[in-house]
Write an enzyme that holds these catalytic residues in place. Structure first.
Site, mmCIF file in Angstrom:
data_model
loop_
_atom_site.group_PDB
_atom_site.id
_atom_site.type_symbol
_atom_site.label_atom_id
_atom_site.label_comp_id
_atom_site.label_asym_id
_atom_site.label_seq_id
_atom_site.Cartn_x
_atom_site.Cartn_y
_atom_site.Cartn_z
ATOM 1 N N CYS A 111 0.829 -1.202 0.000
ATOM 2 C CA CYS A 111 0.000 0.000 0.000
ATOM 3 C C CYS A 111 0.870 1.262 0.000
ATOM 4 C CB CYS A 111 -0.972 -0.040 1.177
ATOM 5 S SG CYS A 111 -2.388 1.053 1.025
ATOM 6 N N HIS A 112 0.809 2.082 1.062
ATOM 7 C CA HIS A 112 1.645 3.276 1.176
ATOM 8 C C HIS A 112 3.017 2.959 1.774
ATOM 9 C CE1 HIS A 112 -2.317 5.263 0.806
ATOM 10 N NE2 HIS A 112 -1.644 6.311 0.383
#
Length: 189
Positions: A111-112
């Site tokens: 994800c991030h």
């Protein structure tokens, strides 16, 4: 399933981690026999999130400032918007992350999570994926960005979002069992 008995894995996180992106990899690693430590700049407990809503807390096992990659077989960096944004400005988190690359050990980010890898200076020339909103950040840092559920590039495992967790966890366990393989690159669609 691969056997990770005797393996020790660090999950680097702080407040604001995406709950599923910490708990599901931890469960997969533990089910395969690995010892898993939550490493953090914080002490006590850190707050998880389910997207933008508060979720469960998790206890911190080791402070990042006294943690070293030599004590672990692999590193996992969960996403969430807040978690990697805080970690990427923490000098100890950056040092700890970079040590895994220096030692050629598997690193997984979802994800991030790759935001931290950008600040650690380890993405240039790597084939990677992440949540779509940071694709440009990765490309600007020199990564070759693709939109696939999981990508493995020389022991670096990256994935996009919680919907890719099954593939991410499977590759994570597989790569830790195999160890570092310089020069190998694979992608799963």
């Amino acid at each position: 399933m691969a056997d990770l008995n005797g393996k020790r894995v660090a999950i680097l996180a702080t407040h604001g981690f995406e709950q599923s992106e910490l708990f599901e990899p931890r469960k997969a690693l533990q089910n395969a026999g690995a010892r898993v430590d939550i490493v953090s700049p914080e002490s006590g407990k850190i707050q998880g999130f389910k997207h933008f809503e508060k979720g469960q807390e998790v206890g911190v096992d080791q402070p990042v400032n006294s943690s070293r990659a030599k004590d672990y077989d692999a590193l996992v960096i969960p996403g969430g918007l807040f978690n990697p944004d805080q970690l990427r400005t923490n000098d100890e988190a950056i040092r700890f992350t970079r040590e895994f690359f220096d030692e050629g050990k598997p690193v997984a980010a979802i994800c991030h999570g790759p935001w931290l890898l950008i600040n650690a200076g380890v993405v240039e020339g790597r084939k990677m994926t992440a949540v779509h909103s940071i694709h440009r950040d990765l490309a600007n840092a020199g990564a070759r960005v693709v939109d696939q559920e999981v990508v493995v590039d020389e022991g670096l495992i990256t994935s996009r979002t919680p919907k890719d967790l099954a593939a991410f966890c499977s590759k994570l366990v597989e790569e830790i069992a195999e160890g570092y393989h310089a020069g190998q690159e694979e992608a799963v669609h």
